[in-house]
Design a protein around this motif. Structure first.
Motif, short mmCIF file in Angstrom:
data_model
loop_
_atom_site.label_atom_id
_atom_site.label_comp_id
_atom_site.label_asym_id
_atom_site.label_seq_id
_atom_site.Cartn_x
_atom_site.Cartn_y
_atom_site.Cartn_z
N ASN A 1 24.26 97.41 59.08
CA ASN A 1 23.76 98.75 59.38
C ASN A 1 22.24 98.73 59.58
O ASN A 1 21.50 99.37 58.84
N HIS A 2 21.78 98.02 60.57
CA HIS A 2 20.35 97.98 60.83
C HIS A 2 19.91 99.29 61.48
O HIS A 2 20.60 99.83 62.33
N GLY A 3 18.76 99.78 61.08
CA GLY A 3 18.18 100.95 61.72
C GLY A 3 18.80 102.27 61.30
O GLY A 3 18.53 103.29 61.91
N ILE A 4 19.64 102.30 60.27
CA ILE A 4 20.22 103.55 59.79
C ILE A 4 19.25 104.17 58.80
O ILE A 4 19.03 103.63 57.72
N LYS A 5 18.65 105.29 59.16
CA LYS A 5 17.61 105.88 58.31
C LYS A 5 18.14 106.97 57.41
O LYS A 5 17.55 107.25 56.38
N GLU A 6 19.21 107.63 57.79
CA GLU A 6 19.70 108.72 56.98
C GLU A 6 21.22 108.76 56.98
O GLU A 6 21.86 108.24 57.88
N ARG A 7 21.76 109.39 55.96
CA ARG A 7 23.20 109.54 55.86
C ARG A 7 23.65 110.70 56.74
O ARG A 7 22.95 111.70 56.84
N LYS A 8 24.82 110.60 57.32
CA LYS A 8 25.33 111.67 58.17
C LYS A 8 26.05 112.74 57.37
O LYS A 8 26.21 113.86 57.83
N LEU A 9 26.54 112.40 56.20
CA LEU A 9 27.15 113.34 55.27
C LEU A 9 28.37 114.06 55.84
O LEU A 9 28.75 115.12 55.34
N GLY A 10 28.97 113.54 56.87
CA GLY A 10 30.16 114.14 57.45
C GLY A 10 29.90 115.45 58.15
O GLY A 10 30.80 116.29 58.25
N MET A 11 28.68 115.66 58.65
CA MET A 11 28.32 116.92 59.29
C MET A 11 27.65 116.62 60.62
O MET A 11 27.09 115.55 60.82
N TYR A 12 27.68 117.59 61.51
CA TYR A 12 26.89 117.44 62.72
C TYR A 12 25.44 117.74 62.40
O TYR A 12 25.13 118.34 61.37
N SER A 13 24.54 117.32 63.25
CA SER A 13 23.13 117.21 62.87
C SER A 13 22.48 118.54 62.49
O SER A 13 21.75 118.61 61.50
N SER A 14 22.71 119.60 63.24
CA SER A 14 22.04 120.86 62.93
C SER A 14 22.53 121.43 61.60
O SER A 14 21.75 121.99 60.83
N TYR A 15 23.80 121.27 61.31
CA TYR A 15 24.34 121.74 60.04
C TYR A 15 23.80 120.91 58.88
O TYR A 15 23.45 121.45 57.83
N ARG A 16 23.71 119.60 59.06
CA ARG A 16 23.17 118.71 58.03
C ARG A 16 21.72 119.06 57.71
O ARG A 16 21.33 119.15 56.55
N ILE A 17 20.93 119.29 58.74
CA ILE A 17 19.52 119.64 58.53
C ILE A 17 19.41 120.96 57.78
O ILE A 17 18.60 121.11 56.86
N SER A 18 20.25 121.93 58.13
CA SER A 18 20.22 123.22 57.47
C SER A 18 20.63 123.10 56.00
O SER A 18 20.01 123.72 55.12
N VAL A 19 21.65 122.32 55.71
CA VAL A 19 22.10 122.13 54.33
C VAL A 19 21.00 121.45 53.51
O VAL A 19 20.71 121.87 52.39
N LEU A 20 20.36 120.43 54.05
CA LEU A 20 19.33 119.72 53.32
C LEU A 20 18.10 120.60 53.09
O LEU A 20 17.48 120.55 52.02
N ARG A 21 17.74 121.41 54.08
CA ARG A 21 16.62 122.33 53.91
C ARG A 21 16.92 123.36 52.83
O ARG A 21 16.07 123.72 52.02
N ASN A 22 18.17 123.84 52.81
CA ASN A 22 18.57 124.83 51.82
C ASN A 22 18.58 124.22 50.42
O ASN A 22 18.11 124.85 49.46
N LEU A 23 19.09 123.00 50.28
CA LEU A 23 19.08 122.34 48.98
C LEU A 23 17.65 122.06 48.51
O LEU A 23 17.35 122.19 47.32
N THR A 24 16.78 121.69 49.43
CA THR A 24 15.38 121.44 49.08
C THR A 24 14.72 122.72 48.59
O THR A 24 14.01 122.72 47.57
N THR A 25 14.95 123.83 49.28
CA THR A 25 14.38 125.11 48.88
C THR A 25 14.91 125.52 47.51
O THR A 25 14.16 125.97 46.64
N SER A 26 16.21 125.34 47.28
CA SER A 26 16.81 125.69 45.99
C SER A 26 16.25 124.84 44.86
O SER A 26 16.01 125.33 43.76
N LEU A 27 16.06 123.55 45.13
CA LEU A 27 15.50 122.66 44.11
C LEU A 27 14.10 123.09 43.72
O LEU A 27 13.75 123.12 42.54
N ILE A 28 13.30 123.46 44.68
CA ILE A 28 11.92 123.85 44.40
C ILE A 28 11.89 125.17 43.62
O ILE A 28 11.12 125.32 42.66
N LEU A 29 12.74 126.11 43.97
CA LEU A 29 12.73 127.40 43.31
C LEU A 29 13.32 127.35 41.90
O LEU A 29 12.82 128.02 41.00
#
Length: 117
Positions: free
Chosen positions: A2-30
């Motif tokens: 797995n050369h060059g794999i920078k991030e996990r796909k998490l079984g989601m399409y990219s825009s949904y994955r980005i949204s979930v990660l942003r939401n989890l990041t916001t929740s963690l900070i708050l």
């Protein structure tokens, strides 16, 4: 291999994955801690560590970059306060992952992602 794999796909399409990660990041900070799967926690950890390191340099550009990543204005203010007060002398390792138990439905590893004090 797995050369060059920078991030996990998490079984989601990219825009949904980005949204979930942003939401989890916001929740963690708050809230200071979240319970999630191990794979998601490892991805959120990358985002939070980079965000706090970015927030240590407090200027207009870094605030704009933080606003583009987080969903909440209060979260942006809190991350800059944390970077200034709690993590000013720390060079990394702002979060910890504590393994809990396996989820009953699919046996996914559940972890607690929290800030180090």
């Amino acid at each position: 291999m797995n050369h060059g794999i920078k991030e996990r796909k998490l079984g989601m399409y990219s825009s949904y994955r980005i949204s979930v990660l942003r939401n989890l990041t916001t929740s963690l900070i708050l809230t200071g801690r979240i319970k999630t799967t191990e794979a998601r926690a490892k991805e959120v950890r990358k985002m939070v560590e980079k965000l706090i390191t970015l927030a240590k340099e407090d200027d207009l550009n870094t605030r704009r970059r933080a606003h583009s990543l987080l969903f909440n204005k209060a979260a942006v203010e809190k991350v800059f306060e944390m970077a200034k007060n709690e993590y000013a002398s720390r060079s990394g390792g702002y979060t910890r992952i504590v393994k809990l138990d396996k989820r009953r439905g699919d046996a996914a590893q559940i972890v607690l992602l929290e800030f180090v004090k």
